[in-house]
Scaffold this active site. Structure first.
Site, PDB file in Angstrom:
ATOM      1  CG  ASP A 266      -1.632  -1.179   1.884  1.00 45.46           C
ATOM      2  OD1 ASP A 266      -1.383  -2.273   1.272  1.00 45.46           O
ATOM      3  OD2 ASP A 266      -2.337  -0.991   2.656  1.00 45.46           O
TER       4      ASP A 266
ATOM      5  CD  GLU B   2      -7.569  -5.017   4.509  1.00 44.50           C
ATOM      6  OE1 GLU B   2      -6.291  -5.795   5.238  1.00 44.50           O
ATOM      7  OE2 GLU B   2      -6.520  -5.304   3.001  1.00 44.50           O
TER       8      GLU B   2
HETATM    9  C1  FRU Z   1      -3.973  -3.614   2.691  1.00 46.88           C
HETATM   10  C2  FRU Z   1      -3.342  -4.430   3.995  1.00 46.88           C
HETATM   11  C3  FRU Z   1      -3.738  -2.764   5.186  1.00 46.88           C
HETATM   12  C4  FRU Z   1      -1.976  -3.532   6.558  1.00 46.88           C
HETATM   13  C5  FRU Z   1      -1.156  -3.801   4.958  1.00 46.88           C
HETATM   14  C6  FRU Z   1      -0.527  -4.448   5.664  1.00 46.88           C
HETATM   15  O1  FRU Z   1      -2.514  -4.044   1.592  1.00 46.88           O
HETATM   16  O2  FRU Z   1      -3.786  -5.603   4.332  1.00 46.88           O
HETATM   17  O3  FRU Z   1      -4.770  -3.066   6.047  1.00 46.88           O
HETATM   18  O4  FRU Z   1      -2.071  -1.794   6.977  1.00 46.88           O
HETATM   19  O5  FRU Z   1      -1.660  -4.245   3.517  1.00 46.88           O
HETATM   20  O6  FRU Z   1       1.088  -4.658   4.999  1.00 46.88           O
END
Ligand code: FRU
Length: 458
Positions: free
Chosen positions: A21, A193
């Site tokens: 992300d 998310e």
């Molecule tokens: C989304 C996610 C988020 C988390 C991060 C962990 O892709 O799963 O919810 O904070 O990636 O790397």
């Protein structure tokens, strides 16, 4: 550069190892900051850090040292960034504005929210001594805080499994719960998310990534349009799910803070196969940054202009009878813009490499993207796919192809599809074919995108 496999030219990728992300997107003093979920020691997801880069034009990125490392509270999961203009936190000690990162601590035990700050425009970072600033109310998923300034206080959206929670704070250090949204609304095929609550004049849009459960499988981004009264978000389309991008490879996108107009960037991947994509020595890329607007309840995305990178532009008007095709050779980095004479047209675009092809079929009802034979597809059985996007009449197309990705924007960004592919070859062959019964007239502009300073090399 020589031995690098599938390194994009004008899309952001880490020098090496894992990226997911985008995090901490923030604009300050002419610099666009991009932080990102990063594992600095492996191409496989692992203990999360925040990698960091800055850009002045959203195309050329300068790599900076890792900003945030895991600590006793946990790994550093996704989150956001604000400039504390009025020093509400008291963390500013001289004339220099403080950048404050609000992120999730993830440990085996729980997820909580912490903050870190920088007094030198993001070059060095300090964790707040009294972390975490928001404890876990016994929820398994409690993450990805997105903070923005609203009237006279801070607002936070937080992803909590099957809903989003909103919190409020005067100083970024103490937070109080306001409301929850979404338990029974929208898509629920996976965990929610990376939320973002965005204002468009008198309307509000709540962005929610979902994994899995996307329209074509795996990770995707849904959004809700509606109203936010400072405490509660209400949606104006109950029973209908809206998707930001129908491709398989657009996830966890959020907007930059510090800008007047919304601009976002996403992770160009899908958790179904993200840990297996055949790139080297890095794994994970971002999309092109996209400007956002809201038109009649539809989120419209327009890629930032790449004109400054165009080295050669060829414009051709093509008239095709039924089954006739127009073929040209295009470089691995190219922007193609097409205007179609009739909105009832049916046609296809085949992009061919040395070891495969990807096929996109256009009709007034849908766009179908077939990457089953697009070169290297064997790294994951989840990768080869035929993906569909419902749409109405097509007037204009814009394709941004960068080595191993294709972002397709239709009718100035009203319909969007982002997909990865891995084909060999110095260049590609691009073939447009009339699949309808009427004559098809197309205006095709092919723009070769020049080499950037490689983002990947030290
Ligand atoms: C989304 C996610 C988020 C988390 C991060 C962990 O892709 O799963 O919810 O904070 O990636 O790397």
């Amino acid at each position: 550069m020589q031995n690098e496999q599938y390194r994009p030219g004008f899309h952001f990728s880490p020098e090496e190892n894992w990226l997911n992300d985008p995090n901490g997107l923030c604009y300050l003093d002419g610099e666009y900051h991009l932080f990102y979920q990063h594992h600095p020691h492996s191409k496989i997801w692992g203990p999360m850090h925040w990698g960091h880069a800055v850009s002045r034009d959203l195309l050329h990125w300068e790599h900076l040292p890792i900003a945030l490392f895991p600590d006793d509270n946990g790994q550093i999961f996704s989150g956001s960034m604000v400039v504390d203009e009025q020093n509400t936190s008291g963390l500013q000690i001289d004339d220099h504005k403080v950048m404050v990162a609000i992120f999730t601590y993830h440990s085996d035990k729980e997820e909580t929210q912490g903050i870190a700050y920088s007094r030198d425009k993001g070059r060095t970072w300090e964790k707040y001594a009294d972390n975490p600033v928001l404890d876990n109310p016994e929820l398994k998923d409690f993450r990805d805080p997105k903070v923005f300034w609203h009237h006279d206080h801070w607002m936070m959206s937080l992803a909590c499994g099957d809903h989003i929670r909103f919190y409020k704070s005067d100083n970024l250090l103490e937070w109080s719960y306001l409301s929850s949204f979404g338990e029974k609304l929208g898509a629920h095929g996976g965990v929610w998310e990376c939320p973002d609550l965005i204002r468009f004049d008198d309307k509000w849009v709540l962005i929610v990534s979902i994994n899995p459960g996307g329209p074509n499988g795996g990770s995707a981004i849904q959004y809700f349009t509606g109203d936010f009264d400072g405490e509660v978000f209400s949606c104006d389309h109950e029973g209908e799910t809206k998707w930001a991008d129908y491709g398989r490879d657009f996830y966890a996108a959020v907007t930059w803070s510090g800008l007047d107009k919304p601009l976002w960037i996403g992770w160009m991947n899908n958790w179904q196969y993200a840990n297996e994509v055949p790139t080297d020595p890095f794994r994970g890329t971002m999309t092109i940054p996209r400007r956002l607007s809201l038109e009649n309840g539809v989120l419209v995305q327009q890629p930032v202009e790449v004109d400054s990178l165009v080295e050669e532009s060829v414009q051709q008007t093509v008239v095709l009878a039924e089954t006739e095709a127009f073929v040209e050779t295009v470089p691995r980095q190219v922007q193609v813009k097409v205007a179609v004479s009739s909105q009832e047209s049916r046609f296809s675009c085949v992009l061919k490499g040395e070891n495969g092809e990807l096929i996109i079929q256009f009709s007034p009802e849908r766009v179908v993207f077939d990457r089953r034979n697009s070169g290297d597809v064997s790294f994951s059985e989840m990768f080869p796919s035929v993906d569909t996007m419902p749409c109405s009449s097509i007037e204009k197309l814009q394709l941004l192809i960068d080595d191993s990705s294709n972002e397709l924007f239709i009718n100035d960004g009203k319909y969007v599809m982002t997909e990865l592919f891995y084909m060999k070859g110095e260049s590609f062959e691009m073939k447009w074919m009339n699949e309808g019964q009427d004559q098809l007239e197309m205006d095709v502009v092919t723009e070769r995108i020049g080499a950037l300073q490689p983002t990947g090399m030290k």
